[in-house]
Write a protein that holds these residues in place. Structure first.
Motif, PDB file in Angstrom:
ATOM      1  N   ASP A  78       0.827  -1.200   0.000  1.00 58.02           N
ATOM      2  CA  ASP A  78       0.000   0.000   0.000  1.00 58.02           C
ATOM      3  C   ASP A  78       0.865   1.256   0.000  1.00 58.02           C
ATOM      4  O   ASP A  78       2.096   1.191  -0.055  1.00 58.02           O
ATOM      5  N   ARG A  79       0.228   2.411   0.076  1.00 59.67           N
ATOM      6  CA  ARG A  79       0.927   3.686  -0.043  1.00 59.67           C
ATOM      7  C   ARG A  79       1.839   3.971   1.149  1.00 59.67           C
ATOM      8  O   ARG A  79       2.689   4.855   1.091  1.00 59.67           O
ATOM      9  N   VAL A 130      -4.797  -8.975  -5.430  1.00 60.80           N
ATOM     10  CA  VAL A 130      -5.102  -7.655  -4.910  1.00 60.80           C
ATOM     11  C   VAL A 130      -4.152  -6.627  -5.510  1.00 60.80           C
ATOM     12  O   VAL A 130      -2.984  -6.922  -5.751  1.00 60.80           O
ATOM     13  N   VAL A 131      -4.675  -5.432  -5.780  1.00 57.94           N
ATOM     14  CA  VAL A 131      -3.847  -4.302  -6.211  1.00 57.94           C
ATOM     15  C   VAL A 131      -4.284  -3.074  -5.411  1.00 57.94           C
ATOM     16  O   VAL A 131      -5.447  -2.957  -5.020  1.00 57.94           O
ATOM     17  N   VAL A 132      -3.340  -2.175  -5.171  1.00 54.94           N
ATOM     18  CA  VAL A 132      -3.631  -0.940  -4.466  1.00 54.94           C
ATOM     19  C   VAL A 132      -3.469   0.207  -5.457  1.00 54.94           C
ATOM     20  O   VAL A 132      -2.414   0.372  -6.063  1.00 54.94           O
ATOM     21  N   LYS A 133      -4.526   0.992  -5.614  1.00 56.55           N
ATOM     22  CA  LYS A 133      -4.528   2.127  -6.543  1.00 56.55           C
ATOM     23  C   LYS A 133      -3.807   3.316  -5.895  1.00 56.55           C
ATOM     24  O   LYS A 133      -3.628   3.354  -4.674  1.00 56.55           O
ATOM     25  N   ASP A 146      -1.829   4.500 -16.327  1.00 56.44           N
ATOM     26  CA  ASP A 146      -2.553   5.713 -15.942  1.00 56.44           C
ATOM     27  C   ASP A 146      -3.803   5.412 -15.117  1.00 56.44           C
ATOM     28  O   ASP A 146      -4.574   6.331 -14.793  1.00 56.44           O
ATOM     29  N   GLU A 147      -4.015   4.154 -14.789  1.00 56.35           N
ATOM     30  CA  GLU A 147      -5.122   3.695 -13.950  1.00 56.35           C
ATOM     31  C   GLU A 147      -6.498   3.961 -14.544  1.00 56.35           C
ATOM     32  O   GLU A 147      -7.497   3.987 -13.835  1.00 56.35           O
ATOM     33  N   THR A 148      -6.571   4.110 -15.844  1.00 63.66           N
ATOM     34  CA  THR A 148      -7.873   4.288 -16.497  1.00 63.66           C
ATOM     35  C   THR A 148      -8.490   2.955 -16.898  1.00 63.66           C
ATOM     36  O   THR A 148      -9.666   2.911 -17.263  1.00 63.66           O
ATOM     37  N   GLY A 161       8.768  -1.722 -15.125  1.00 62.72           N
ATOM     38  CA  GLY A 161       7.430  -1.908 -14.637  1.00 62.72           C
ATOM     39  C   GLY A 161       6.712  -0.584 -14.444  1.00 62.72           C
ATOM     40  O   GLY A 161       7.336   0.462 -14.209  1.00 62.72           O
ATOM     41  N   ALA A 162       5.392  -0.608 -14.568  1.00 65.41           N
ATOM     42  CA  ALA A 162       4.583   0.595 -14.370  1.00 65.41           C
ATOM     43  C   ALA A 162       4.687   1.062 -12.926  1.00 65.41           C
ATOM     44  O   ALA A 162       4.784   0.252 -12.000  1.00 65.41           O
ATOM     45  N   ARG A 163       4.648   2.375 -12.753  1.00 64.00           N
ATOM     46  CA  ARG A 163       4.660   2.971 -11.415  1.00 64.00           C
ATOM     47  C   ARG A 163       3.340   3.675 -11.182  1.00 64.00           C
ATOM     48  O   ARG A 163       2.583   3.963 -12.106  1.00 64.00           O
ATOM     49  N   TRP A 164       3.069   4.014  -9.922  1.00 59.42           N
ATOM     50  CA  TRP A 164       1.867   4.800  -9.612  1.00 59.42           C
ATOM     51  C   TRP A 164       1.941   6.145 -10.301  1.00 59.42           C
ATOM     52  O   TRP A 164       3.020   6.745 -10.386  1.00 59.42           O
TER      53      TRP A 164
END
Length: 306
Positions: A82-83, A124-127, A186-188, A302-305
């Motif tokens: 998580d964040r 599980v993934v954390v946005k 981009d979390e879209t 890898g993609a980052r937040w």
């Protein structure tokens, strides 16, 4: 670390630019029953993963090698960070999503929905907004190998857990067996692996994609993106360009954001899950291949937040 005779197979020229001729697939450790839940802990320089049927969470690092991080794990499956740097894990025996605090305490986050017990949260993934998204198929209560055989009380569902209120929302019930999931960079978009009803001889197995609403709290209409064969998409990882690196029955398949097969990493065994990590650039792909942990450096990150 052993180097094995695996091979890269190009389907479209783009894939040639993603591999490195002097970076072979490496075998990091073996002897596990079934690997799941790979997550990179960057500030530790450590990969965590599940030896699921044995009920233990393992840790691997370049310097320290292999160690047990948590045992018993409750037959934990998918996990994410998580964040605040804490581990969020799906736990088969508890039929729950839990958070492992920095001091090791376990905080249950989701155990029930509409008065019924969850099945067996799988991945599980954390946005970036702190919300937790997870899949809940019945696989972990279907037998006594990965959990304990029990009755299902809820239909297979994809859920969102609000970061502050803890409110649990069913964001999609249109799955027979939702499994691995990942957001686009981009979390879209949310990618979800449909691995179907395992009681059927020919279960639906396809990678699906759903648009995320502007407020980030719900999903739009689902569509099929790609069908991986042999095998199917179980776990997946997304790179900086939105390419999808999918588990498969013969190794790892690399897909374009629109679902075209770009190439394969042929391993000769079934891959369950994978993740990017390996340092500040996230340019190493860690692979859970049945009973063996592998890794390969790639010419992508890898993609980052956002």
């Amino acid at each position: 670390m052993a180097q094995a005779d695996f091979r890269f197979e190009t389907v479209e020229p783009e894939f040639d630019h993603l591999t490195l001729s002097n970076a072979p697939v490496e075998v990091l450790a073996t002897g596990f029953r079934w690997i799941e839940g790979l997550v990179w802990m960057g500030d530790w320089g450590t990969l965590l993963f599940q030896d699921l049927p044995r009920g233990r969470t393992m840790a691997w690092s370049e310097r320290g090698g292999l160690a047990v991080w948590r045992e018993p794990s409750g037959n934990a499956n998918g996990q994410a960070r998580d964040r605040e740097g804490r581990v969020v894990a799906c736990v088969n025996l508890e039929r729950a999503v839990v958070r492992i605090e920095h001091d090791g305490r376990i905080t249950p986050l989701a155990t029930h929905f509409e008065g019924c017990r969850l099945n067996s949260p799988n991945d599980v993934v954390v946005k970036s907004d702190g919300s937790i998204w997870f899949t809940d198929p019945p696989y972990g209560i279907a037998n006594d190998y990965e959990g304990v055989r029990q009755m299902s009380e809820l239909a297979p569902t994809v859920y969102r857990l609000a970061p502050e209120s803890g409110e649990l929302t069913a964001v999609s019930r249109d799955f027979q067996g939702p499994n691995g999931l990942a957001f686009s960079p981009d979390e879209t978009l949310l990618y979800v692996a449909e691995t179907g009803d395992q009681r059927h001889s020919d279960p639906t197995q396809v990678l699906r994609v759903l648009p995320v609403s502007d407020d980030g709290r719900s999903l739009g209409p689902m569509r099929d993106l790609a069908k991986v064969a042999p095998g199917y998409t179980d776990g997946l990882a997304v790179d900086e360009a939105g390419r999808i690196w999918s588990s498969a029955g013969d190794g790892v398949h690399c897909l374009s954001p629109d679902g075209r097969l770009l190439g394969r990493i042929r391993l000769g065994m079934t891959v369950s899950n994978l993740t990017f990590g390996g340092g500040p650039h996230l340019n190493r792909l860690f692979i859970g291949a049945s009973h063996t942990l592998m890794a390969v450096f790639l010419n992508t990150r890898g993609a980052r937040w956002p």
